[in-house]
Enzyme design. Structure first.
Site, PDB file in Angstrom:
ATOM      1  N   TRP A 280       4.316  32.805 -18.209  1.00 47.56           N
ATOM      2  CA  TRP A 280       4.201  33.591 -16.982  1.00 47.56           C
ATOM      3  C   TRP A 280       4.107  32.685 -15.762  1.00 47.56           C
ATOM      4  O   TRP A 280       4.793  32.903 -14.759  1.00 47.56           O
ATOM      5  CB  TRP A 280       3.001  34.541 -17.055  1.00 47.56           C
ATOM      6  CG  TRP A 280       3.014  35.314 -18.332  1.00 47.56           C
ATOM      7  CD1 TRP A 280       2.091  35.265 -19.340  1.00 47.56           C
ATOM      8  CD2 TRP A 280       4.043  36.210 -18.789  1.00 47.56           C
ATOM      9  NE1 TRP A 280       2.478  36.065 -20.369  1.00 47.56           N
ATOM     10  CE2 TRP A 280       3.662  36.662 -20.065  1.00 47.56           C
ATOM     11  CE3 TRP A 280       5.241  36.675 -18.241  1.00 47.56           C
ATOM     12  CZ2 TRP A 280       4.439  37.550 -20.813  1.00 47.56           C
ATOM     13  CZ3 TRP A 280       6.031  37.562 -18.972  1.00 47.56           C
ATOM     14  CH2 TRP A 280       5.627  37.991 -20.237  1.00 47.56           C
TER      15      TRP A 280
ATOM     16  N   ASP B 167      -2.718  35.635 -10.927  1.00 47.43           N
ATOM     17  CA  ASP B 167      -2.060  36.700 -11.698  1.00 47.43           C
ATOM     18  C   ASP B 167      -3.070  37.198 -12.723  1.00 47.43           C
ATOM     19  O   ASP B 167      -3.384  36.501 -13.686  1.00 47.43           O
ATOM     20  CB  ASP B 167      -0.813  36.130 -12.382  1.00 47.43           C
ATOM     21  CG  ASP B 167      -0.117  37.148 -13.274  1.00 47.43           C
ATOM     22  OD1 ASP B 167      -0.616  38.283 -13.406  1.00 47.43           O
ATOM     23  OD2 ASP B 167       0.948  36.802 -13.836  1.00 47.43           O
TER      24      ASP B 167
ATOM     25  N   LYS C  58      -1.724  46.579 -19.055  1.00 47.63           N
ATOM     26  CA  LYS C  58      -2.550  46.058 -20.144  1.00 47.63           C
ATOM     27  C   LYS C  58      -3.976  46.614 -20.060  1.00 47.63           C
ATOM     28  O   LYS C  58      -4.437  47.262 -20.988  1.00 47.63           O
ATOM     29  CB  LYS C  58      -2.523  44.536 -20.151  1.00 47.63           C
ATOM     30  CG  LYS C  58      -1.104  44.017 -20.452  1.00 47.63           C
ATOM     31  CD  LYS C  58      -0.956  42.536 -20.225  1.00 47.63           C
ATOM     32  CE  LYS C  58       0.494  42.120 -20.090  1.00 47.63           C
ATOM     33  NZ  LYS C  58       1.285  42.256 -21.312  1.00 47.63           N
TER      34      LYS C  58
END
Lengths: 360, 360
Positions: B101, B171, B195
């Site tokens: 990511w 993030d 999530k």
């Protein structure tokens, strides 16, 4: 206890087919016997890929999509497409300006590079769209001509596909799935789903592979904004709006079950005629906003000759369980949005209220 | 008949709290007595603005958000933020690379302008994150330092807030709402909701007003991608993912009802300990992937010493109604994602299966 469902004329997000909502409700805790909600499922599973495939395949069947084109599902709505189109197809595109949405698209084109106005009805209060044969000032070498198929605010709609000798880009946000269309005549069609195709948060693209399989923009364009990035990953380069795509699949399959786009077009024409007939029958009471040749079948916009009576009309509508008919602030007056999921019976009810108001 | 609900360890989209799903189901056809679904409602109505306000206010309360910061809801997930961060905060940002990511975020920074790698665990297979006091190579004048709070694939997580003398960008896609955090120490926090916070298709931002109320990027950045554009319109410059924001509001309120972020953190620690204890108790069977000091409370990643036995373990899990524990292809082995909505009883069940497998 559940309240009576309203006659919903919202401009968007707007009515969804009741059978679709009932199915979503029934399988919300357990999709397809998997023991979990569709929202709780990885997008990288055969089950969700099947759902995305159902949505894609229904769109291919409904539009008779040529092999030259493919379906993509993105996020960010038409507003992000206003930017992604010039970022992907290149600067210098030409635009037909029919108000608000196309104006915003032109603004983004001019921010990123430059856009040309090929035609505008701004001087006439955006009451019309260009008619077949009307001249469009498309500069030589323009990479595309962009038009907004239907304008929700002014209640105007194209009833032909414009021709300009350059690839066509169309914003179909407010009339996707409402009528047949020659997709092959377009380089790119995009639509936010939240009016005729599903909930908000999903953008549908019907795109020529020359744009989805080759990138024509600048090297500084972020990969996430390039069509090729998503096309290569079947719209799953990153996590898509899985729930939105699922509802869109159900809506598209519902449209097929109704008889497809030809049937939806006939239904849309009948619904719109019902309202326009009342408006035209009482010129001392109602004034249609759009020029007759440009009238939208999706958004019927009109004002009252005596605007002081508007509150009384809205109260009468409210008493009849009708919601969402207040006009956009740019036009004022009233607006009834007649998307696919708005039942003919709801339109009949509104027509009765308008007629009783006009006679009273 | 509904199938038995599974023990859901999906990495994302992932488990949602059952009471939230039940509420969504109950009011799917009629939200708040309005006679229509939340999906059928214009975002520009007091009713939907109330829903968005509930989501915003719950996040403000949960994080004790300082007045310097505000909440925004966007689309496009973390992947679009990888681009929006440098487009809004400027080129030259520094990045802590903990794999996948953050690597994608660096790639977008280098596409738009340039990004600097301040620290990387690439040479160690991304098994660790920097520890407190460890040196970070942040160039002078870097507009920000970016880090990925939790890495879902390698199963690593920061257990401190890094310090570098420049604004922090984090993030939080995979550990938002899982523990308290000093938001005021960050210039910008972003997270895909799918999530810990809701369904896919919504991005949450906790943003310093110096970035949301003033634009620091180039004049060619499309307006739709500027934080100021959405902040000025309370996240409704264009139609947001209304359904996603609604579910997020319910999830955030559920977290509050569980006792808030301190309670969620205690629960996350207990769940993770249950699994790590089994993994550590059988070093001849299981190997934890992440370095111990960098272990994630959200994603427990491990491999089998004898990988030929993996199919047998997956079969045993399947027989126990456990799903979603196959590891990501980059790491292999197994991964159990323990997001907020994963019940402790589900984790106990998985621990039993692992222990029986280790003993058998």
């Amino acid at each position: 206890m559940m309240a009576k469902r309203k006659h919903n004329f919202n401009a968007g997000p707007s009515a969804l087919p009741l059978p679709v909502l009932e199915q979503v409700q029934a399988e919300l805790l357990d999709f397809d016997g998997q023991g979990l909600s569709i929202m709780e499922m990885s997008h990288r599973t055969p089950v969700f890929e099947g759902v995305l495939g159902r949505a894609r395949d229904a769109l291919i069947r409904l539009y008779g999509l040529p092999d030259s084109h493919e379906v993509m599902f993105l996020q960010g709505g038409a507003s992000l497409q206003f930017a992604q189109v010039p970022l992907n197809l290149g600067s210098g595109g030409a635009y037909i300006d029919t108000g608000t949405w196309s104006s915003k698209a032109i603004k983004e084109a001019n921010t990123i590079g430059h856009g040309a106005v090929a035609w505008s009805s701004k001087a006439d209060g955006f009451t019309a769209v260009p008619q077949p044969g009307e001249a469009l000032a498309v500069p030589d070498g323009a990479p595309y001509l962009h038009y907004t198929s239907n304008n929700t605010i002014y209640g105007t709609q194209f009833h032909h596909v414009p021709e300009a000798g350059v690839p066509l880009v169309a914003d179909l946000s407010s009339d996707i799935l409402s009528r047949p269309l020659d997709v092959g005549a377009h380089g790119l069609i995009y639509a936010g789903a939240q009016k005729n195709a599903g909930p908000s948060g999903v953008t549908v693209l019907l795109i020529d592979r020359r744009y989805s399989r080759a990138f024509h923009g600048a090297p500084t364009v972020p990969h996430i904004l390039r069509y090729v990035t998503q096309a290569e990953k079947d719209s799953m380069y990153n996590t898509p709006n899985t729930f939105g795509i699922y509802v869109l699949a159900l809506v598209a399959e519902w449209v097929e079950a109704q008889g497809g786009l030809t049937a939806m077009a006939a239904r849309a024409e009948a619904k719109a005629r019902t309202l326009y007939d009342v408006i035209d029958a009482y010129p001392g009471v109602f004034t249609g906003h759009a020029a007759r040749h440009s009238r939208s079948l999706m958004n019927v916009t009109f004002t009252l000759v005596d605007p002081t009576r508007q509150a009384a009309l809205l109260a009468a509508a409210d008493a009849a369980d009708i919601i969402g008919i207040k006009g956009h602030r740019s036009v004022g007056g009233l607006r009834a949005s007649l998307y696919n999921a708005v039942a003919p019976a709801s339109v009949d009810r509104l027509a009765e209220v308008l007629e009783a108001f006009a006679k009273g």
